[in-house]
Design an enzyme around this catalytic site. Structure first.
Site, short mmCIF file in Angstrom:
data_model
loop_
_atom_site.label_atom_id
_atom_site.label_comp_id
_atom_site.label_asym_id
_atom_site.label_seq_id
_atom_site.Cartn_x
_atom_site.Cartn_y
_atom_site.Cartn_z
N ARG A 6 4.78 -4.29 4.33
CA ARG A 6 5.81 -4.34 5.35
C ARG A 6 5.30 -3.76 6.67
NH1 ARG A 6 11.12 -2.08 2.75
NH2 ARG A 6 9.72 -0.33 2.33
N THR A 7 4.54 -2.67 6.54
CA THR A 7 4.06 -1.97 7.73
C THR A 7 2.57 -1.71 7.63
OG1 THR A 7 4.69 0.08 6.62
CG2 THR A 7 6.22 -0.75 8.28
N HIS A 12 4.10 -3.93 -20.28
CA HIS A 12 4.68 -2.94 -19.35
C HIS A 12 4.31 -1.51 -19.77
CE1 HIS A 12 8.19 -2.45 -16.31
NE2 HIS A 12 7.34 -1.45 -16.20
N ASP A 68 0.94 -6.83 -16.35
CA ASP A 68 1.61 -5.78 -17.14
C ASP A 68 3.12 -5.95 -17.12
OD1 ASP A 68 1.59 -3.27 -18.65
OD2 ASP A 68 2.47 -2.37 -16.86
N GLU A 72 11.30 -9.58 -19.31
CA GLU A 72 10.74 -8.75 -20.39
C GLU A 72 11.77 -8.52 -21.49
OE1 GLU A 72 9.30 -5.25 -18.44
OE2 GLU A 72 7.89 -6.39 -17.22
N LEU A 113 0.85 -1.20 0.00
CA LEU A 113 0.00 0.00 0.00
C LEU A 113 0.88 1.25 0.00
CD1 LEU A 113 -3.14 0.18 0.02
CD2 LEU A 113 -2.94 0.99 2.36
N GLY A 114 1.68 1.39 -1.07
CA GLY A 114 2.47 2.60 -1.27
C GLY A 114 1.63 3.60 -2.05
N ARG A 115 2.33 4.49 -2.79
CA ARG A 115 1.59 5.50 -3.58
C ARG A 115 0.60 4.82 -4.53
NH1 ARG A 115 7.04 7.86 -3.46
NH2 ARG A 115 7.48 6.07 -4.80
N ILE A 116 1.12 3.84 -5.30
CA ILE A 116 0.28 3.21 -6.32
C ILE A 116 -0.78 2.32 -5.65
CG2 ILE A 116 0.31 1.52 -8.20
CD1 ILE A 116 3.07 2.75 -9.01
N ARG A 140 6.32 -5.47 -10.57
CA ARG A 140 7.48 -6.00 -11.30
C ARG A 140 7.32 -7.51 -11.42
NH1 ARG A 140 8.61 -1.66 -12.94
NH2 ARG A 140 10.53 -0.47 -12.61
P1 NAP Z 1 6.11 3.12 -3.11
O1 NAP Z 1 5.23 4.27 -2.77
O2 NAP Z 1 7.51 3.13 -2.63
O3 NAP Z 1 5.38 1.79 -2.61
C1 NAP Z 1 6.02 0.56 -2.53
C2 NAP Z 1 5.29 -0.30 -1.52
O4 NAP Z 1 5.98 -1.55 -1.44
C3 NAP Z 1 5.26 0.30 -0.11
O5 NAP Z 1 3.98 0.17 0.42
C4 NAP Z 1 6.26 -0.57 0.66
O6 NAP Z 1 5.95 -0.75 2.00
C5 NAP Z 1 6.07 -1.89 -0.05
N1 NAP Z 1 7.20 -2.77 0.22
C6 NAP Z 1 8.51 -2.54 -0.03
N2 NAP Z 1 9.26 -3.57 0.38
C7 NAP Z 1 8.41 -4.47 0.92
C8 NAP Z 1 8.59 -5.73 1.53
N3 NAP Z 1 9.80 -6.27 1.65
N4 NAP Z 1 7.48 -6.39 1.94
C9 NAP Z 1 6.27 -5.85 1.81
N5 NAP Z 1 6.03 -4.64 1.24
C10 NAP Z 1 7.11 -3.95 0.81
O7 NAP Z 1 6.20 2.93 -4.67
P2 NAP Z 1 5.07 3.18 -5.78
O8 NAP Z 1 5.27 4.50 -6.39
O9 NAP Z 1 3.73 2.83 -5.21
O10 NAP Z 1 5.50 2.08 -6.86
C11 NAP Z 1 5.42 0.71 -6.54
C12 NAP Z 1 6.09 -0.12 -7.62
O11 NAP Z 1 5.29 -0.13 -8.79
C13 NAP Z 1 7.44 0.43 -8.11
O12 NAP Z 1 8.50 0.05 -7.24
C14 NAP Z 1 7.57 -0.16 -9.47
O13 NAP Z 1 8.31 -1.35 -9.45
C15 NAP Z 1 6.13 -0.46 -9.88
N6 NAP Z 1 5.73 0.32 -11.05
C16 NAP Z 1 5.36 -0.32 -12.19
C17 NAP Z 1 5.00 0.42 -13.31
C18 NAP Z 1 4.58 -0.25 -14.58
O14 NAP Z 1 4.79 0.32 -15.64
N7 NAP Z 1 3.95 -1.42 -14.53
C19 NAP Z 1 5.02 1.81 -13.26
C20 NAP Z 1 5.38 2.43 -12.09
C21 NAP Z 1 5.72 1.68 -10.98
P3 NAP Z 1 6.23 0.43 3.06
O15 NAP Z 1 5.13 1.41 2.84
O16 NAP Z 1 6.15 -0.24 4.35
O17 NAP Z 1 7.58 1.00 2.73
#
Ligand code: NAP
Length: 309
Positions: free
Chosen positions: A170-171, A273, A250, A255, A148-151, A226
């Protein structure tokens, strides 16, 4: 004034490539001969999230100080290694969140309602010959979000109107959504499991055979994060054996190669992607890459550095 040497490791939009060329000498896919002559000139790398910057290359660039990623995922850059060499890594967080969340919702509806099959039915002239098999209802499904990060939050906001949303990560977050301690527990309580977690050594194969079994024969997997987060062999087996109902993906482990059983299955929906691939978002990402590069070249604080672990 000396123009900086910028190494561009992935294809960029023509506008971004022109903007890079306006700022420095841009080299692409460096040959051994080029490196022998210019390695010490390179101060910045600009790259894509899926390409990153190989550690061996970084080690050969003694004056490298910036790796600017045109994307949010930084799993293809060793940020700790870079930091130890005095290199700051930047990415483009936030500006692509809406697009990725929108695509996740599109994948859910597209898979459940068989939009691709329905389109093909019309185009292939099958409609006059008969009706499509019934699809599955979206409203009322239980959604589980892994990360539950930004996306992940943006996906939750969108899906709340369709049905209950829970999450794992994670949290535990300060949100009014049920938290599950792990992906298997979340999968067992979900009809749709959506992967939005960042990729790392810890999240590699987080979605494994155990999680897929917990998702069950009525459940579907959606991955917009990913490919490495999902054990693709286990996913293929789960789809083949009807242990889960289907998957919308996606992103893939290798890839642009997609396992043939996923391509052959009529219970998958596959996109190359493209989650951030809109004109508007790619322009916003390019602008943020340039903001970081310009700040670096001017010696100002960088807008979106990735903190070293
Ligand atoms: P973000 O805000 O950093 O969110 C990442 C989430 O992953 C956070 O909630 C984080 O938890 C969680 N996380 C990290 N390590 C973990 C672990 N070991 N166990 C459980 N949860 C864990 O990033 P975002 O902007 O939402 O982007 C997320 C991902 O989407 C990117 O890293 C990227 O790989 C992918 N993405 C894909 C595309 C595409 O084209 N398909 C485009 C953009 C992004 P915490 O909150 O506790 O830190």
């Amino acid at each position: 004034m000396n123009r900086p040497t910028i190494l561009q490791l992935a294809p960029m939009s023509s506008d971004l490539e022109a903007a890079l060329a306006a700022r420095g000498e841009v080299a692409r896919t460096p040959s051994e001969a080029w490196l022998a002559e210019h390695a010490a000139d390179v101060t910045a790398i600009v790259t894509g999230g899926g390409t990153g910057a190989p550690r061996e290359l970084v080690e050969r660039l003694p004056n490298l100080r910036l790796i600017a990623i045109n994307g949010v995922g930084y799993d293809k850059v060793d940020v700790a290694h870079a930091a130890a060499r005095g290199v700051t890594v930047t990415n483009t967080p936030g500006v692509l969140t809406d697009d990725v969340a929108d695509l996740a919702v599109g994948l859910v509806i597209g898979l459940q309602r068989n939009l691709v099959g329905a389109d093909r039915h019309v185009r292939d002239g099958q409609w006059p010959k008969g009706e499509l098999p019934l699809a599955r209802k979206v409203t009322g499904l239980r959604f589980g979000i892994v990360g539950l990060g930004r996306i992940g939050r943006a996906i939750a906001d969108r899906l709340k109107v369709f049905g209950p949303v829970a999450y794992t990560g994670r949290t535990k977050k300060d949100v009014d959504l049920p938290f599950h301690p792990d992906a298997a527990s979340l999968a067992a309580a979900s009809d749709v499991l959506i992967v939005a977690v960042s990729a790392s050594a810890e999240t590699r194969h987080l979605i494994d055979a155990v999680v897929l079994k917990a998702l069950g024969p009525g459940g579907v997997l959606v991955n917009v994060a990913r490919g490495s987060v999902v054990d693709e062999a286990a996913l293929v087996a789960a789809i083949d054996s009807r242990q889960i109902a289907g998957a919308a993906l996606d992103v893939f482990a290798d890839e642009p190669h997609v396992p043939q059983p996923l391509v052959d299955s009529n219970r998958t929906l596959l996109t190359p992607h493209i989650a951030s691939a809109t004109v508007e978002t790619r322009a916003a990402m390019a602008a943020l890459v340039l903001d970081n590069l310009d700040a670096f070249l001017a010696g100002r604080p960088l807008p979106t550095p990735i903190p070293p672990p």
